[in-house]
Design an enzyme around this catalytic site. Structure first.
Site, PDB file in Angstrom:
ATOM      1  N   ASN A   1       0.881  -1.168   0.000  1.00 29.38           N
ATOM      2  CA  ASN A   1       0.000   0.000   0.000  1.00 29.38           C
ATOM      3  C   ASN A   1       0.920   1.220   0.000  1.00 29.38           C
ATOM      4  O   ASN A   1       1.465   1.598   1.032  1.00 29.38           O
ATOM      5  CB  ASN A   1      -0.885  -0.036   1.256  1.00 29.38           C
ATOM      6  CG  ASN A   1      -1.847   1.129   1.318  1.00 29.38           C
ATOM      7  OD1 ASN A   1      -1.841   2.010   0.447  1.00 29.38           O
ATOM      8  ND2 ASN A   1      -2.680   1.144   2.337  1.00 29.38           N
TER       9      ASN A   1
ATOM     10  N   ARG B   1      -2.575  -2.200  -3.334  1.00 24.01           N
ATOM     11  CA  ARG B   1      -3.783  -1.410  -3.174  1.00 24.01           C
ATOM     12  C   ARG B   1      -3.702  -0.259  -4.183  1.00 24.01           C
ATOM     13  O   ARG B   1      -2.762   0.532  -4.157  1.00 24.01           O
ATOM     14  CB  ARG B   1      -3.852  -0.844  -1.765  1.00 24.01           C
ATOM     15  CG  ARG B   1      -5.075  -0.006  -1.564  1.00 24.01           C
ATOM     16  CD  ARG B   1      -5.141   0.524  -0.164  1.00 24.01           C
ATOM     17  NE  ARG B   1      -6.415   1.184   0.042  1.00 24.01           N
ATOM     18  CZ  ARG B   1      -6.765   1.745   1.195  1.00 24.01           C
ATOM     19  NH1 ARG B   1      -5.950   1.703   2.217  1.00 24.01           N
ATOM     20  NH2 ARG B   1      -7.926   2.331   1.307  1.00 24.01           N
TER      21      ARG B   1
ATOM     22  N   HIS C   1     -12.730   2.977  -0.281  1.00 26.61           N
ATOM     23  CA  HIS C   1     -12.653   2.051   0.867  1.00 26.61           C
ATOM     24  C   HIS C   1     -13.271   0.687   0.533  1.00 26.61           C
ATOM     25  O   HIS C   1     -13.675  -0.052   1.421  1.00 26.61           O
ATOM     26  CB  HIS C   1     -13.377   2.619   2.122  1.00 26.61           C
ATOM     27  CG  HIS C   1     -12.615   3.716   2.803  1.00 26.61           C
ATOM     28  ND1 HIS C   1     -13.231   4.831   3.323  1.00 26.61           N
ATOM     29  CD2 HIS C   1     -11.295   3.851   3.069  1.00 26.61           C
ATOM     30  CE1 HIS C   1     -12.324   5.625   3.869  1.00 26.61           C
ATOM     31  NE2 HIS C   1     -11.137   5.063   3.722  1.00 26.61           N
TER      32      HIS C   1
ATOM     33  N   SER D   1      -8.878   7.616   9.834  1.00 25.87           N
ATOM     34  CA  SER D   1      -8.435   8.973   9.483  1.00 25.87           C
ATOM     35  C   SER D   1      -9.061   9.370   8.151  1.00 25.87           C
ATOM     36  O   SER D   1      -9.364  10.531   7.923  1.00 25.87           O
ATOM     37  CB  SER D   1      -6.914   9.063   9.460  1.00 25.87           C
ATOM     38  OG  SER D   1      -6.393   8.024   8.695  1.00 25.87           O
ATOM     39  N   GLY D   2      -9.242   8.402   7.257  1.00 23.03           N
ATOM     40  CA  GLY D   2     -10.185   8.567   6.144  1.00 23.03           C
ATOM     41  C   GLY D   2     -11.474   7.896   6.610  1.00 23.03           C
ATOM     42  O   GLY D   2     -11.410   6.839   7.211  1.00 23.03           O
TER      43      GLY D   2
ATOM     44  N   ARG E   1      -9.780  16.008   5.859  1.00 28.73           N
ATOM     45  CA  ARG E   1     -10.591  16.294   4.659  1.00 28.73           C
ATOM     46  C   ARG E   1     -11.962  16.842   5.052  1.00 28.73           C
ATOM     47  O   ARG E   1     -12.525  16.415   6.064  1.00 28.73           O
ATOM     48  CB  ARG E   1     -10.785  15.022   3.831  1.00 28.73           C
ATOM     49  CG  ARG E   1      -9.517  14.552   3.146  1.00 28.73           C
ATOM     50  CD  ARG E   1      -9.708  13.211   2.459  1.00 28.73           C
ATOM     51  NE  ARG E   1      -8.781  12.216   2.972  1.00 28.73           N
ATOM     52  CZ  ARG E   1      -8.861  10.912   2.769  1.00 28.73           C
ATOM     53  NH1 ARG E   1      -9.831  10.421   2.023  1.00 28.73           N
ATOM     54  NH2 ARG E   1      -7.986  10.080   3.295  1.00 28.73           N
TER      55      ARG E   1
ATOM     56  N   ARG F   1      -8.437  10.666  19.132  1.00 35.31           N
ATOM     57  CA  ARG F   1      -8.033  10.463  20.534  1.00 35.31           C
ATOM     58  C   ARG F   1      -7.711  11.797  21.205  1.00 35.31           C
ATOM     59  O   ARG F   1      -8.102  12.045  22.344  1.00 35.31           O
ATOM     60  CB  ARG F   1      -6.792   9.550  20.615  1.00 35.31           C
ATOM     61  CG  ARG F   1      -7.122   8.105  20.404  1.00 35.31           C
ATOM     62  CD  ARG F   1      -5.880   7.293  20.129  1.00 35.31           C
ATOM     63  NE  ARG F   1      -5.284   7.682  18.838  1.00 35.31           N
ATOM     64  CZ  ARG F   1      -4.442   6.930  18.157  1.00 35.31           C
ATOM     65  NH1 ARG F   1      -4.060   5.778  18.641  1.00 35.31           N
ATOM     66  NH2 ARG F   1      -3.969   7.321  16.997  1.00 35.31           N
TER      67      ARG F   1
ATOM     68  N   GLY G   1     -10.022   2.612  12.514  1.00 33.74           N
ATOM     69  CA  GLY G   1      -9.403   3.137  13.740  1.00 33.74           C
ATOM     70  C   GLY G   1     -10.371   3.658  14.787  1.00 33.74           C
ATOM     71  O   GLY G   1     -10.338   3.230  15.935  1.00 33.74           O
TER      72      GLY G   1
ATOM     73  N   GLU H   1     -13.357   0.921  15.476  1.00 39.83           N
ATOM     74  CA  GLU H   1     -12.965  -0.266  16.244  1.00 39.83           C
ATOM     75  C   GLU H   1     -12.536   0.078  17.671  1.00 39.83           C
ATOM     76  O   GLU H   1     -12.652  -0.757  18.565  1.00 39.83           O
ATOM     77  CB  GLU H   1     -11.782  -0.974  15.550  1.00 39.83           C
ATOM     78  CG  GLU H   1     -12.155  -1.618  14.230  1.00 39.83           C
ATOM     79  CD  GLU H   1     -10.939  -2.058  13.417  1.00 39.83           C
ATOM     80  OE1 GLU H   1      -9.893  -2.378  14.015  1.00 39.83           O
ATOM     81  OE2 GLU H   1     -11.039  -2.070  12.175  1.00 39.83           O
TER      82      GLU H   1
ATOM     83  N   GLU I   1      -7.879  -4.795   5.190  1.00 36.27           N
ATOM     84  CA  GLU I   1      -7.762  -4.582   3.745  1.00 36.27           C
ATOM     85  C   GLU I   1      -6.612  -5.401   3.149  1.00 36.27           C
ATOM     86  O   GLU I   1      -6.712  -5.894   2.028  1.00 36.27           O
ATOM     87  CB  GLU I   1      -7.546  -3.082   3.469  1.00 36.27           C
ATOM     88  CG  GLU I   1      -8.803  -2.271   3.732  1.00 36.27           C
ATOM     89  CD  GLU I   1      -8.532  -0.836   4.154  1.00 36.27           C
ATOM     90  OE1 GLU I   1      -7.836  -0.636   5.177  1.00 36.27           O
ATOM     91  OE2 GLU I   1      -9.008   0.087   3.481  1.00 36.27           O
TER      92      GLU I   1
HETATM   93  P1  AMP Z   1      -7.189   4.331  10.606  1.00 35.02           P
HETATM   94  O1  AMP Z   1      -7.041   5.360   9.544  1.00 35.02           O
HETATM   95  O2  AMP Z   1      -8.272   3.352  10.370  1.00 35.02           O
HETATM   96  O3  AMP Z   1      -5.882   3.700  11.000  1.00 35.02           O
HETATM   97  O4  AMP Z   1      -7.658   5.160  11.906  1.00 35.02           O
HETATM   98  C1  AMP Z   1      -6.788   6.074  12.499  1.00 35.02           C
HETATM   99  C2  AMP Z   1      -7.549   6.951  13.431  1.00 35.02           C
HETATM  100  O5  AMP Z   1      -8.258   6.180  14.404  1.00 35.02           O
HETATM  101  C3  AMP Z   1      -6.641   7.847  14.254  1.00 35.02           C
HETATM  102  O6  AMP Z   1      -6.350   9.015  13.588  1.00 35.02           O
HETATM  103  C4  AMP Z   1      -7.467   8.091  15.482  1.00 35.02           C
HETATM  104  O7  AMP Z   1      -8.189   9.281  15.274  1.00 35.02           O
HETATM  105  C5  AMP Z   1      -8.442   6.960  15.551  1.00 35.02           C
HETATM  106  N1  AMP Z   1      -8.287   6.150  16.749  1.00 35.02           N
HETATM  107  C6  AMP Z   1      -7.446   5.123  16.991  1.00 35.02           C
HETATM  108  N2  AMP Z   1      -7.605   4.642  18.234  1.00 35.02           N
HETATM  109  C7  AMP Z   1      -8.582   5.378  18.820  1.00 35.02           C
HETATM  110  C8  AMP Z   1      -9.225   5.393  20.103  1.00 35.02           C
HETATM  111  N3  AMP Z   1      -8.880   4.526  21.060  1.00 35.02           N
HETATM  112  N4  AMP Z   1     -10.182   6.310  20.312  1.00 35.02           N
HETATM  113  C9  AMP Z   1     -10.533   7.196  19.372  1.00 35.02           C
HETATM  114  N5  AMP Z   1      -9.976   7.227  18.146  1.00 35.02           N
HETATM  115  C10 AMP Z   1      -9.017   6.341  17.870  1.00 35.02           C
END
Ligand code: AMP
Length: 392
Positions: free
Chosen positions: A9, A95, A183, A211-212, A241, A285, A328, A331, A379
């Protein structure tokens, strides 16, 4: 010696990779997962094993060094040869963000397909060129290694025509200006996984909140609507975004505020979303622990938009049998899930607070009219699966 599938990726400043065993199990078995980050300025390399334990790391590179995609891939391949001698990489799956209208499934890469996909770069200028740079680099480094492209758009090609069309003049629509959705590899993974949890479910909304962030309406395992459209900027507000926004704002900024195309692109993709609204951070977070009222308002807007789009997607599905949170935020954040679900009583949704705090998988109460699940997305596993299938 075991055969392995390398999953790649490639982004503008990072290459994430994983190696899966090329066995027959339905779910490919992860061997290692890693990334090379900070390509442009300050490279760092890290690898974890299947259990998530760090097994190697390198942060020291000659001062001021920048790595091209080709150098980074060469380093990754050398590392795999040296440290994973028992696994022979027999194919690479990439990807690729955009497959346009033509590529509605994963495809083996050759010169013609590569040229086709490069033509789509203007539709995804922040992702496609980097995806393609990695593919070209790998073709030079390992010309005999079969490469497969797996698309973020492909899963959405089942959407009904009305969901794909903008209300634009026909000539523009026919030339490819339409809603594609993204996605897709994440949604496809969830669609495959959901029957393990809830075999009876037909109409599902999946909220991929990372984040996306986007949401997808899935009926009988197929995408019928999604919040992302022509580009990955549509739909929900994200880390940086905007999400969906009146296009009149763009016209106004260009006509009256002196924004040029580059400044608009930066605004829409890099400076807005949770970061722009909060002025604090793009990371959920940080916002959830901040005392800044703008951070709280950014979270309010995010939750509100998730709710609004859930209503729209439920209407597109003619009802709802299940809601799934993934990625993120989806979950890992009981608080965001709680804030969304507490406003879904009109749908008969009731949360089991303990299950939600524990992360599920089922987080709805037994008397909830609609079950709510937390299902971790994967993914990379989907890419490995497609790559295996294409090669067989
Ligand atoms: P991803 O792009 O799927 O890896 O998600 C990343 C985003 O998930 C991060 O920028 C965080 O904002 C969010 N994230 C990860 N862990 C937590 C958590 N325990 N509580 C709230 N947001 C989280």
């Amino acid at each position: 010696m075991e055969q392995g599938i390398l999953v790649i990726n490639a982004g503008s400043s990072s290459i994430k990779f994983a190696v899966f065993g090329n066995g027959d199990s339905l779910e490919p078995e992860l061997r290692v997962k890693g990334q090379m980050e900070g390509l442009a300025s300050d490279p760092s390399f890290q690898v974890k094993n299947a259990e998530g334990r760090k097994i190697d790391q390198r942060d020291e590179w000659p001062h001021g060094s920048a790595l091209s995609h080709a150098s980074a891939l060469r380093y990754i391949l050398d590392w795999l040869r040296e440290k994973m001698g028992q696994t022979q990489v027999v194919a690479a799956g990439h990807r690729v963000v955009h497959g346009g209208l033509v590529y509605d499934r994963a495809v083996r890469l050759d010169a013609r397909v590569i040229a086709d996909l490069e033509q789509l770069a203007p539709l995804a200028p922040l992702h496609q060129p980097h995806n393609m740079a990695a593919i070209r680099a790998l073709a030079e480094i390992a010309p005999d290694l079969p490469q497969v492209a797996c698309f973020d758009t492909a899963f959405h090609r089942t959407q009904p025509r009305v969901a794909q069309l903008f209300a634009l003049p026909r000539a523009l629509l026919d030339s490819g200006v339409r809603r594609y959705g993204f996605h897709g590899l994440s949604y496809e993974y969830i669609a495959h996984k959901l029957p393990d949890y809830a075999p009876e479910v037909k109409r599902v909304v999946v909220a991929h909140l990372g984040s996306g962030a986007s949401m997808c309406a899935i009926r009988d395992g197929k995408s019928i609507e999604s919040t992302m459209g022509f580009t990955t900027v549509d739909g929900l507000p994200m880390g940086t975004r905007t999400g969906g926004m009146d296009p009149g704002v763009v016209l106004y900024l260009m006509q009256d505020r002196g924004y040029d195309v580059k400044a608009i692109e930066k605004l829409l993709y890099k400076e807005s979303g949770l970061l722009g609204l909060s002025g604090v951070s793009n990371d959920m977070r940080d916002l959830l622990t901040s005392t800044d009222p703008h951070a709280a308002e950014a979270v309010d807007v995010f939750v509100y938009q998730v709710l609004k789009y859930l209503g729209a997607l439920t209407a597109a599905l003619d009802g709802l049998d299940a809601l799934v949170f993934t990625a993120g935020i989806g979950e890992n954040s009981p608080e965001i899930r709680e804030r969304v679900c507490s406003r879904l009583e009109w749908l008969g949704i009731r949360l089991d607070q303990t299950a939600n705090q524990q992360g599920g998988p089922r987080i709805s109460a037994v008397d909830s009219a609609i079950p709510v699940w937390v299902i971790p997305t994967n993914e990379e596993s989907m890419i490995a699966r497609h790559t295996r299938q294409v090669l067989r």
